[in-house]
Design a protein around this motif. Structure first.
Motif, PDB file in Angstrom:
ATOM      1  N   SER A 282      -6.591   0.420  -2.561  1.00  0.00           N
ATOM      2  CA  SER A 282      -7.382  -0.569  -3.290  1.00  0.00           C
ATOM      3  C   SER A 282      -6.823  -0.814  -4.690  1.00  0.00           C
ATOM      4  O   SER A 282      -6.818  -1.940  -5.185  1.00  0.00           O
ATOM      5  CB  SER A 282      -8.833  -0.094  -3.400  1.00  0.00           C
TER       6      SER A 282
ATOM      7  N   GLU B 186      -6.394  -5.911   3.824  1.00  0.00           N
ATOM      8  CA  GLU B 186      -6.297  -7.064   2.905  1.00  0.00           C
ATOM      9  C   GLU B 186      -7.438  -7.072   1.873  1.00  0.00           C
ATOM     10  O   GLU B 186      -7.927  -8.118   1.467  1.00  0.00           O
ATOM     11  CB  GLU B 186      -6.152  -8.383   3.673  1.00  0.00           C
ATOM     12  N   GLY B 187      -7.837  -5.867   1.496  1.00  0.00           N
ATOM     13  CA  GLY B 187      -8.906  -5.688   0.506  1.00  0.00           C
ATOM     14  C   GLY B 187     -10.204  -5.332   1.203  1.00  0.00           C
ATOM     15  O   GLY B 187     -10.751  -6.129   1.956  1.00  0.00           O
TER      16      GLY B 187
ATOM     17  N   PHE C 258       2.908  -8.450  -9.216  1.00  0.00           N
ATOM     18  CA  PHE C 258       1.507  -8.201  -8.866  1.00  0.00           C
ATOM     19  C   PHE C 258       0.780  -9.520  -8.624  1.00  0.00           C
ATOM     20  O   PHE C 258      -0.009  -9.652  -7.695  1.00  0.00           O
ATOM     21  CB  PHE C 258       0.819  -7.414  -9.984  1.00  0.00           C
ATOM     22  N   ARG C 259       1.095 -10.520  -9.448  1.00  0.00           N
ATOM     23  CA  ARG C 259       0.431 -11.818  -9.269  1.00  0.00           C
ATOM     24  C   ARG C 259       0.843 -12.453  -7.951  1.00  0.00           C
ATOM     25  O   ARG C 259       0.030 -13.093  -7.273  1.00  0.00           O
ATOM     26  CB  ARG C 259       0.741 -12.737 -10.448  1.00  0.00           C
TER      27      ARG C 259
ATOM     28  N   LEU D 170      -2.518 -12.430  -1.089  1.00  0.00           N
ATOM     29  CA  LEU D 170      -3.732 -11.852  -0.498  1.00  0.00           C
ATOM     30  C   LEU D 170      -4.877 -12.857  -0.481  1.00  0.00           C
ATOM     31  O   LEU D 170      -5.680 -12.875   0.450  1.00  0.00           O
ATOM     32  CB  LEU D 170      -4.133 -10.569  -1.224  1.00  0.00           C
ATOM     33  N   ASP D 171      -4.944 -13.738  -1.478  1.00  0.00           N
ATOM     34  CA  ASP D 171      -6.015 -14.755  -1.478  1.00  0.00           C
ATOM     35  C   ASP D 171      -5.936 -15.619  -0.224  1.00  0.00           C
ATOM     36  O   ASP D 171      -6.935 -15.829   0.467  1.00  0.00           O
ATOM     37  CB  ASP D 171      -5.894 -15.687  -2.690  1.00  0.00           C
TER      38      ASP D 171
ATOM     39  N   ILE E 132      -9.881 -18.122  -5.524  1.00  0.00           N
ATOM     40  CA  ILE E 132      -9.974 -16.651  -5.608  1.00  0.00           C
ATOM     41  C   ILE E 132     -11.372 -16.157  -5.209  1.00  0.00           C
ATOM     42  O   ILE E 132     -11.511 -15.335  -4.289  1.00  0.00           O
ATOM     43  CB  ILE E 132      -9.580 -16.156  -7.016  1.00  0.00           C
TER      44      ILE E 132
ATOM     45  N   ALA F 174      -4.165  -1.596  -6.200  1.00  0.00           N
ATOM     46  CA  ALA F 174      -2.811  -2.094  -5.939  1.00  0.00           C
ATOM     47  C   ALA F 174      -1.958  -2.107  -7.210  1.00  0.00           C
ATOM     48  O   ALA F 174      -0.737  -1.988  -7.141  1.00  0.00           O
ATOM     49  CB  ALA F 174      -2.897  -3.489  -5.332  1.00  0.00           C
TER      50      ALA F 174
ATOM     51  N   THR G 182       0.823  -1.220   0.000  1.00  0.00           N
ATOM     52  CA  THR G 182       0.000   0.000   0.000  1.00  0.00           C
ATOM     53  C   THR G 182       0.857   1.270   0.000  1.00  0.00           C
ATOM     54  O   THR G 182       1.918   1.315   0.625  1.00  0.00           O
ATOM     55  CB  THR G 182      -0.916  -0.026   1.238  1.00  0.00           C
TER      56      THR G 182
ATOM     57  N   MET H 127      -1.236 -10.833  -5.331  1.00  0.00           N
ATOM     58  CA  MET H 127      -2.637 -11.289  -5.349  1.00  0.00           C
ATOM     59  C   MET H 127      -2.781 -12.692  -4.758  1.00  0.00           C
ATOM     60  O   MET H 127      -3.727 -12.985  -4.033  1.00  0.00           O
ATOM     61  CB  MET H 127      -3.188 -11.265  -6.782  1.00  0.00           C
TER      62      MET H 127
ATOM     63  N   ARG I 167      -6.874 -13.707   2.777  1.00  0.00           N
ATOM     64  CA  ARG I 167      -8.304 -13.382   2.955  1.00  0.00           C
ATOM     65  C   ARG I 167      -9.034 -14.504   3.680  1.00  0.00           C
ATOM     66  O   ARG I 167      -9.992 -14.246   4.425  1.00  0.00           O
ATOM     67  CB  ARG I 167      -8.914 -13.041   1.589  1.00  0.00           C
TER      68      ARG I 167
ATOM     69  N   ARG J 287     -16.799  -9.568 -10.770  1.00  0.00           N
ATOM     70  CA  ARG J 287     -16.069  -9.647 -12.051  1.00  0.00           C
ATOM     71  C   ARG J 287     -15.810 -11.097 -12.442  1.00  0.00           C
ATOM     72  O   ARG J 287     -15.961 -11.474 -13.587  1.00  0.00           O
ATOM     73  CB  ARG J 287     -14.699  -8.986 -11.894  1.00  0.00           C
ATOM     74  N   ARG J 288     -15.411 -11.897 -11.466  1.00  0.00           N
ATOM     75  CA  ARG J 288     -15.063 -13.294 -11.787  1.00  0.00           C
ATOM     76  C   ARG J 288     -16.319 -14.135 -12.046  1.00  0.00           C
ATOM     77  O   ARG J 288     -16.291 -15.046 -12.853  1.00  0.00           O
ATOM     78  CB  ARG J 288     -14.192 -13.885 -10.675  1.00  0.00           C
TER      79      ARG J 288
END
Ligand code: COS
Length: 388
Positions: free
Chosen positions: A133, A368-369, A237-238, A244-245, A318, A135, A127, A241, A248, A380-381
């Motif tokens: 948000s 964490e989002g 970035f991946r 973070l998954d 995810i 990121a 951050t 992510m 979460r 989106r997914r």
């Protein structure tokens, strides 16, 4: 179970952590709140118990819990104040998982034993003042200079920065690519010249946790500091992510632990406190509040377990991770609100623990989002799956 430690060993660990949370941590909560710090003896005990290395693979000196085991243990630990979890949270989760998931064997060898023992605190620096948000929009730069990279920029709200021995830092290595594609992840020892950690932030709750700005001024690291080595240039970035998954699901488990605590406190109060000639727990409107807490708590716990199992089985989860974080933390907010309401005027008073828990858990819906980012990931997914 697909991975993790033997179930007998695990059950013993859960029992030990349960006792530790109830007998050692909960009695220290008020002191932590007042002193805005965790007593050194408790830090030492947490190290001794191996809590910093819960998720570090056994070959690097950790306990090597699977995701479902980690979730259950974190739920157990988080019956006590979230501040204690925060101390180990970056080593168990976001600070070290980038190295565990994508690091080279040499990087794991170098860093993970210290992370597991707690001698090295690992901190996750993603951050920034202008990018939370979003990121993928980070502006901290890492410019190539011969065989090195030179990092410049400011990171914000970095948990455990004042305690850190190492940072996983996300920085833009391709200035021409504005989004997620030009970002790399670096392992940066905290004593590298050019790093300044600012004074810890003052916060609404979770007193005793430490977050700060971290300023990078011409911080030079070799290209071997890229997580996974030079082949992972621009792929950070991946890594963020994926980290973070898993994080979460961990946050969902934290929410469940705290929700159980708040429900227990509110139930005890409802049994004890009398109005209109009987305990308030005998009044149906109070029963309604208790029932809603219990129903949501059951749903939250089941969701954490199901998502953790999916992660364990499939190596990623995810949508499930975002649903878990979103539902469990929002539910914890509602449970906190009802638990405080059951206390009436007393709930607003600092003498009662619920006032502190109410403030502490507010952060769960943000870090964490945020809930809104989870909604975005889920929607989106979901749309993409049907469109495929
Ligand atoms: N696992 C693996 N890869 C992922 C991923 C995940 N969970 N999420 C995204 N990616 C990949 C995508 O597949 C995409 O790669 P391709 O282009 O090869 O398909 C790439 O990363 C970019 O993804 P996307 O286009 O979704 O990125 P956006 O910038 O649009 O948005 C969000 C991503 C908003 C979801 C992301 O920025 C986010 O999670 N923000 C919140 C950050 C956060 O949690 N901050 C808290 C800090 S730590 S306390």
């Amino acid at each position: 179970m697909a991975s993790g430690v033997d179930s007998d060993v695990f059950e013993q660990l859960v029992a030990t952590v349960e006792r530790f949370a109830r007998e050692r941590l909960i009695p220290a909560e008020r002191q932590v709140e007042e002193e805005d710090d965790i007593p050194e003896e408790i830090v030492a005990e947490m190290k001794e118990m191996g809590l910093f290395g819960l998720s570090t693979p056994e070959e690097y000196g950790g306990i090597g819990l699977s995701v479902p085991q980690e979730a259950r243990l974190i739920e157990t630990l988080c019956y006590a104040s979230l501040t204690f979890r925060s101390l180990i949270g970056t080593n168990v989760g976001i600070g070290s998982q980038g190295i565990v998931m994508d690091g080279t064997p040499e990087q794991k060898e170098q860093w993970l034993p210290g992370v597991a023992s707690g001698d090295v605190v690992a901190s996750f620096a993603l951050t920034e003042p202008d990018n939370g948000s979003d990121a993928g929009g980070i502006r901290t730069s890492a410019k190539r200079d011969g065989g090195d990279f030179v990092i410049n920029g400011t990171k914000r709200y970095i948990t455990n920065a004042v305690r850190a021995g190492v940072f996983t830092v996300f920085a833009r290595t391709d200035a021409d690519k504005p989004g997620a594609d030009g970002v790399s992840a670096f392992i940066v020892p905290a004593d590298t010249p050019g790093i300044t950690v600012a004074k810890p932030d003052r916060k609404l709750g979770q007193k005793g946790t430490k977050t700060s700005d971290v300023i990078f001024e011409n911080v030079r690291v070799p290209e071997s500091a890229i997580i996974g080595g030079p082949k992972n240039l621009h792929k950070g970035f991946r890594t963020a992510m994926k980290v973070l998954d898993r994080g979460r699901i961990h946050v969902g488990a934290m929410a469940v632990g705290q929700s159980q605590r708040m429900l227990d406190i509110a139930t005890d109060y409802a049994l004890e406190r009398k109005q209109f000639g009987k305990p308030i727990g005998e009044h149906q409107l109070v029963q309604g509040l208790i029932a809603d807490c219990q129903a949501e708590l059951h749903a939250a716990r089941a969701l954490v377990r199901a998502s953790a199992d999916t992660f364990d089985r499939e190596g990623k989860a995810i949508i499930e991770a975002s649903c878990t974080k979103y539902f469990c933390t929002e539910a914890a907010g509602r449970i906190a609100d009802r638990a405080l309401q059951i206390h009436g005027g007393a709930g607003y008073m600092a003498e009662y623990d619920i006032e502190r828990l109410y403030r502490d858990i507010r952060l769960l819906r943000i870090y964490e989002g945020t809930s809104q980012i989870q909604q975005l990931v889920i929607a989106r997914r979901t749309l993409a799956q049907r469109a495929a």
